[in-house]
Design a protein around this motif. Sequence first.
Motif, PDB file in Angstrom:
ATOM      1  N   UNK A 157       0.834  -1.198   0.000  1.00 50.46           N
ATOM      2  CA  UNK A 157       0.000   0.000   0.000  1.00 50.46           C
ATOM      3  C   UNK A 157       0.874   1.255   0.000  1.00 50.46           C
ATOM      4  N   UNK A 158       0.707   2.085  -1.006  1.00 55.98           N
ATOM      5  CA  UNK A 158       1.462   3.331  -1.066  1.00 55.98           C
ATOM      6  C   UNK A 158       1.046   4.262   0.074  1.00 55.98           C
ATOM      7  N   UNK A 159       1.979   5.122   0.492  1.00 56.88           N
ATOM      8  CA  UNK A 159       1.742   6.045   1.608  1.00 56.88           C
ATOM      9  C   UNK A 159       0.442   6.839   1.415  1.00 56.88           C
ATOM     10  N   UNK A 160       0.237   7.379   0.216  1.00 48.80           N
ATOM     11  CA  UNK A 160      -0.914   8.248  -0.015  1.00 48.80           C
ATOM     12  C   UNK A 160      -2.238   7.490  -0.007  1.00 48.80           C
ATOM     13  N   UNK A 161      -2.169   6.171  -0.184  1.00 49.35           N
ATOM     14  CA  UNK A 161      -3.392   5.372  -0.261  1.00 49.35           C
ATOM     15  C   UNK A 161      -3.621   4.522   0.978  1.00 49.35           C
ATOM     16  N   UNK A 162      -2.712   4.579   1.938  1.00 51.05           N
ATOM     17  CA  UNK A 162      -2.795   3.713   3.119  1.00 51.05           C
ATOM     18  C   UNK A 162      -3.735   4.287   4.163  1.00 51.05           C
ATOM     19  N   UNK A 163      -4.394   3.368   4.874  1.00 50.18           N
ATOM     20  CA  UNK A 163      -5.231   3.772   5.996  1.00 50.18           C
ATOM     21  C   UNK A 163      -4.363   4.086   7.194  1.00 50.18           C
ATOM     22  N   UNK A 164      -4.977   4.666   8.237  1.00 51.37           N
ATOM     23  CA  UNK A 164      -4.228   4.996   9.448  1.00 51.37           C
ATOM     24  C   UNK A 164      -3.626   3.742  10.064  1.00 51.37           C
ATOM     25  N   UNK A 165      -4.375   2.633  10.030  1.00 52.64           N
ATOM     26  CA  UNK A 165      -3.865   1.377  10.589  1.00 52.64           C
ATOM     27  C   UNK A 165      -2.702   0.849   9.761  1.00 52.64           C
ATOM     28  N   UNK A 166      -2.820   0.937   8.449  1.00 50.42           N
ATOM     29  CA  UNK A 166      -1.755   0.437   7.583  1.00 50.42           C
ATOM     30  C   UNK A 166      -0.479   1.264   7.716  1.00 50.42           C
ATOM     31  N   UNK A 167      -0.631   2.543   8.020  1.00 53.44           N
ATOM     32  CA  UNK A 167       0.547   3.395   8.192  1.00 53.44           C
ATOM     33  C   UNK A 167       1.353   3.038   9.431  1.00 53.44           C
ATOM     34  N   UNK A 168       0.825   2.222  10.311  1.00 52.90           N
ATOM     35  CA  UNK A 168       1.561   1.786  11.495  1.00 52.90           C
ATOM     36  C   UNK A 168       2.524   0.648  11.183  1.00 52.90           C
ATOM     37  N   UNK A 169       2.393   0.063  10.007  1.00 51.83           N
ATOM     38  CA  UNK A 169       3.273  -1.040   9.625  1.00 51.83           C
ATOM     39  C   UNK A 169       4.690  -0.510   9.407  1.00 51.83           C
ATOM     40  N   UNK A 170       5.670  -1.193   9.974  1.00 47.43           N
ATOM     41  CA  UNK A 170       7.070  -0.738   9.887  1.00 47.43           C
ATOM     42  C   UNK A 170       7.811  -1.326   8.683  1.00 47.43           C
TER      43      UNK A 170
END
Length: 450
Positions: A157-170
């Motif tokens: 998932x690209x940064x601009x398309x990621x959900x808040x939960x997905x953005x927590x993935x390291x």
Amino acid sequence: MTRKCLAIVLAAGEGKRMRSSRPKVLHQVAGRSMLAHVLDAVGQAGADALAVVVGPGRDDVASEVLHVAPHAKIFVQAERLGTAHAVLAARDALAQGFDDVLVLFADTPLVRPDTFAALRAKLSEGAGVAVLGFEPENPFGYGRLLTDGAGALVAIREQKDASAEELQVRRCNAGLMALDGRRALDWLSRIGNDNAQKEFYLPDAVEVARADGASCALALAPAGEVLGVNDRIQLAQAEAEIQTRLRRAAMANGATLIAPETVFFSHDTVLGADVLVEPHVFFGPGVTVGDNVVIHAFSHLEGATLAQNVAVGPYARLRPGANLAKGAKVGNFVEIKKSEIGEGAKVNHLTYIGDASIGARANIGAGVITCNYDGFLKYRTDIGADAFIGSNCSLVAPVKIGDGALVGSGSVVTRDVQADALAVARGKQMEKPGWAAAFRNKMRALKAAK
């Protein structure tokens, strides 16, 4: 591997953030272009064919490709509509039916051949797609690698398309990918552009492949290895990373670097055993150093070959074509270009040797210059074995100094000197008693009158 592999290298980016008239991928790291680093590494990883995608009108990039990898095929991405669109510019190569397809980026120059091989290994184990991942200190801006409960890769998932939960993935996407060559063209052709940028993203190949029932695997690399270069700051970071590698390799192979962080190598520098390198030495491309050589501080070497037991510097400059035989010594503030320095010869102080050959055991005094250029052409100077050239001599080429000859200090030599002869070519010394004092008195009076 017996599997046939196609490597597609994406080199069509404009690199606007480099603020340069030179294409980004032609900027150099450790003495060669980032593009050349990638082509060399994937070749070492066993790629059977290379396809390089360039931008329109980029003959300079295409020229570099063919210089490094003459068998490579060039493809042009006329419009920049995303990474998957760029890969499909090489559609003709994809259609040839390779077992493995590697997709690489020409601005990611530090990936090791073993890492490319690890991606291919995932395909040989049954994966349809293998993605290279890493864990940066700050994941902002990177695509996230999304996995299921069993740890299998399900999406990127690209940064601009990621959900808040997905953005927590390291764990993040390094960009590099391997695909099953039998299905790669179909999968890439089915990627859509329903995203914030309206681009065709290569990472979406994961979801397309999974929709066909293919498994997707993940390989990991250190963050420093997958550094992408988009500006001059990141270019400097890539240089620092590769210099660390080269320094460690030099020391592991038997060279002593007194202050490693101050020594800079080219990608192709070769050092023999028991070489000692003092601080602040720079190696440009094409330097080979034999065993037991000492390179003193603040020396600059490029395109030079040093045999065993040579000593160089401090503050010496060896330019392309400088070849030093066993036991030769080149001292401080000496510049040598396109010249052979014979076994045991000494060029110790404040001297320029260009387009010349210096015989074995010859001694070149301080301030000697070979005058090799008349403004139009270059000419050679040949100095024989055991010759002695006194300090502050100018040798006007073309000229030959015979074996064992001696040239007196301060001479301007314009004709050949026979073996074992003495040559002195300087004006006769005159002396006028009291002249200096009279001159000073005259000038003082003239100055006072004004």
